[in-house]
Structure formats: C-alpha cells, structure tokens
Scaffold this active site. Structure first.
Site, PDB file in Angstrom:
ATOM      1  N   ALA A  75     -47.757  26.494  27.001  1.00  0.00           N
ATOM      2  CA  ALA A  75     -47.603  26.821  25.700  1.00  0.00           C
ATOM      3  C   ALA A  75     -47.289  28.463  25.475  1.00  0.00           C
ATOM      4  CB  ALA A  75     -49.350  26.811  25.482  1.00  0.00           C
ATOM      5  N   GLY A  76     -46.711  28.964  26.830  1.00  0.00           N
ATOM      6  CA  GLY A  76     -46.179  30.232  26.466  1.00  0.00           C
ATOM      7  C   GLY A  76     -44.757  30.190  26.452  1.00  0.00           C
ATOM      8  N   THR A  77     -43.938  31.040  26.092  1.00  0.00           N
ATOM      9  CA  THR A  77     -42.541  31.044  25.790  1.00  0.00           C
ATOM     10  C   THR A  77     -41.773  31.000  27.260  1.00  0.00           C
ATOM     11  OG1 THR A  77     -42.828  32.217  23.937  1.00  0.00           O
ATOM     12  CG2 THR A  77     -40.493  32.060  24.752  1.00  0.00           C
ATOM     13  N   ASP A  78     -41.340  30.049  27.584  1.00  0.00           N
ATOM     14  CA  ASP A  78     -40.521  30.145  28.984  1.00  0.00           C
ATOM     15  C   ASP A  78     -41.283  30.473  30.296  1.00  0.00           C
ATOM     16  OD1 ASP A  78     -38.198  29.166  27.218  1.00  0.00           O
ATOM     17  OD2 ASP A  78     -37.901  31.349  26.811  1.00  0.00           O
ATOM     18  N   ARG A  88     -47.021  23.945  12.468  1.00  0.00           N
ATOM     19  CA  ARG A  88     -46.661  23.563  13.687  1.00  0.00           C
ATOM     20  C   ARG A  88     -47.431  22.188  14.212  1.00  0.00           C
ATOM     21  NH1 ARG A  88     -42.949  26.953  16.308  1.00  0.00           N
ATOM     22  NH2 ARG A  88     -42.951  28.808  15.235  1.00  0.00           N
ATOM     23  N   ARG A 144     -37.780  25.076  18.897  1.00  0.00           N
ATOM     24  CA  ARG A 144     -39.180  25.255  18.517  1.00  0.00           C
ATOM     25  C   ARG A 144     -40.106  25.537  19.766  1.00  0.00           C
ATOM     26  NH1 ARG A 144     -38.975  26.769  13.840  1.00  0.00           N
ATOM     27  NH2 ARG A 144     -41.154  25.874  13.586  1.00  0.00           N
ATOM     28  N   HIS A 158     -33.372  26.857  30.415  1.00  0.00           N
ATOM     29  CA  HIS A 158     -33.484  28.306  29.725  1.00  0.00           C
ATOM     30  C   HIS A 158     -32.218  29.005  30.506  1.00  0.00           C
ATOM     31  CE1 HIS A 158     -34.892  31.875  27.775  1.00  0.00           C
ATOM     32  NE2 HIS A 158     -34.372  32.585  28.819  1.00  0.00           N
TER      33      HIS A 158
HETATM   34  C1  GRF Z   1     -28.565  26.332  26.602  1.00  0.00           C
HETATM   35  O1  GRF Z   1     -28.207  27.725  26.741  1.00  0.00           O
HETATM   36  C2  GRF Z   1     -29.853  26.129  26.582  1.00  0.00           C
HETATM   37  O2  GRF Z   1     -30.242  26.713  28.011  1.00  0.00           O
HETATM   38  C3  GRF Z   1     -30.701  26.978  25.661  1.00  0.00           C
HETATM   39  O3  GRF Z   1     -30.034  26.829  24.432  1.00  0.00           O
HETATM   40  C4  GRF Z   1     -28.545  26.315  24.868  1.00  0.00           C
HETATM   41  C5  GRF Z   1     -28.532  25.098  24.308  1.00  0.00           C
HETATM   42  O4  GRF Z   1     -26.821  24.625  24.489  1.00  0.00           O
HETATM   43  N1  GRF Z   1     -32.101  26.522  25.589  1.00  0.00           N
HETATM   44  P1  GRF Z   1     -26.501  23.224  24.366  1.00  0.00           P
HETATM   45  O5  GRF Z   1     -26.942  22.798  22.637  1.00  0.00           O
HETATM   46  O6  GRF Z   1     -26.969  22.396  25.268  1.00  0.00           O
HETATM   47  O7  GRF Z   1     -24.932  23.140  24.443  1.00  0.00           O
END
Ligand code: GRF
Length: 213
Positions: A142-145, A65, A91, A109
């Site tokens: 560095a975490g997930t969301d 990574r 990623r 997200h």
């Molecule tokens: C969206 O729902 C975004 O929040 C998520 O992945 C999706 C991407 O959709 N992380 P797009 O590629 O913008 O149509």
C-alpha cells in the site's frame, strides 16, 4: 499463467514483455490483457498491435480511488488474471485492489529502491549525485514503491550524463530485468519471506543484473 499488464504511457516495458512472450522467453506466462487509466496511450496501441485484449478506465471518471480500483479488479477478474505487472502505471493502488490480488502484483521502478521512490527516479538520482543508479522490480504494497524487492539492476552514472541519458540507460536495463522476473514469478521460483524475497532456479543470478559495461 494469465498475466495482465497495467501501463499509463509509452509502454516500452510492456513491449519488452510482449517480445519476450513471442520469443517463448516468458515460460508459462500468457499476457491476456493490458489495461490503462489513459485511454489514448501508446501502451494500449502496442497491445492491440500484438493482438492482446485491452481495456481503459479513465480515473477521472471516478470520484474516489476505491471505486476506480474496484472497476480495475472487475476487469482483471474477467480475464482470470493471476499476476498483474505494473509497467509505468501511474496510479497508486488502494487495499481494495491489493487485497483482491495478494502478492500477485509487481511493479518496475526506475531507481535502486529504497532510494528515490515516487516520480522521476532517474531525475532524483541524478540530482543527488549518486555514482550508480538502476531499477527495481518489487511486490506492490500500500506504500509508494515500498514493497519487498525481487530484483535489481545497476547502471553507472557517467561524467557526461544528463537526466535523459541516465533515464535511457536505466530503461534499457528495465527491459532486460522485467521479463526475467515475470518468468521467475510464473514459474513459482519467487518466495516471499517477510521483507526478503528469495529467487531460485536457473535465472536467479540474473536478478542481480550488472551492467557496468
Ligand atoms: C519506466 O521507467 C518505469 O520504470 C516507470 O515508468 C516508466 C515507464 O516506461 N514506472 P514505459 O511506459 O514502459 O516506456
């Protein structure tokens, strides 16, 4: 301010940003590059159609990574990027990347964080039976969301919904929310105070979007 967008898929959020930029709704933001880890993805095609520079780095060509992140940093530095928007970029980024762009990386997200991080936010929300779902724009750590939340938009979960209809309702709000937040960041109206983020100015109230209609 030079903004780069990273995406892995369909790129509808990227499109919302490109459309906002074309309409003059992104303030001083200029989208200077779109990058992806998926060379053939639709997001890159959208960028090309809009005349924006693109680059693709296939993560499968990197043993680790950190090496992938280093290559990403080099590409983005080549475009003098000051803000990086993750819009469906699938990623996880390491400190190699995040330390290169401190508090300059934001992500959208499809859930009301901290609920339902990771993949398939709408599916997780639907399965959990929540009555309200939504989306979140946050700084990336560095975490997930898990980074500080900048803005959220709420949608109802309706009786006739399935995961797909809920996903679409959330996505429509994403397209409204992301340009508003990018504009606020590039206008320096977003202040991080520990875990809390303060947004000031004309569009501050729109960072609590309600779409209960
Ligand atoms: C969206 O729902 C975004 O929040 C998520 O992945 C999706 C991407 O959709 N992380 P797009 O590629 O913008 O149509």
């Amino acid at each position: 301010m030079n903004v780069a967008v990273l995406a892995s898929g369909g790129g509808t959020n990227l499109q919302a940003l490109l459309d906002a930029a074309a309409a003059g709704a992104l303030g001083p933001a200029r989208i200077v590059a779109v990058g992806s880890n998926v060379p053939g993805c639709e997001a890159l095609a959208r960028a090309r159609r809009a005349g924006v520079a693109t680059f693709a780095l296939d993560h499968r060509n990197f043993a680790e990574r950190a090496g992938f992140d280093q290559a990403l940093v080099a590409e983005l530095r080549g475009h003098d990027t000051e803000l990086i928007v993750l819009a469906g970029f699938m990623r996880l980024l390491t400190p190699v990347f995040l330390d290169a762009f401190p508090q300059q990386v934001i992500n959208i997200h499809p859930s009301l964080l901290p609920a339902f991080p990771g993949t398939n936010g709408p599916g997780q929300a639907f399965a959990h039976g929540v009555r309200y779902a939504g989306c979140t724009v946050h700084f990336v750590d560095a975490g997930t969301d898990s980074g500080p939340i900048i803005a959220q938009a709420v949608v109802p979960v309706l009786a006739g919904d399935d995961v797909e209809s809920l996903r679409q309702r959330i996505l429509r709000e994403e397209h409204r929310l992301l340009p508003v937040v990018v504009r606020a960041v590039v206008e320096a109206r977003v202040v991080v105070e520990g875990r809390r983020v303060r947004v000031t100015g004309a569009t501050a109230e729109t960072t609590h979007l309600r779409s209960l209609d």
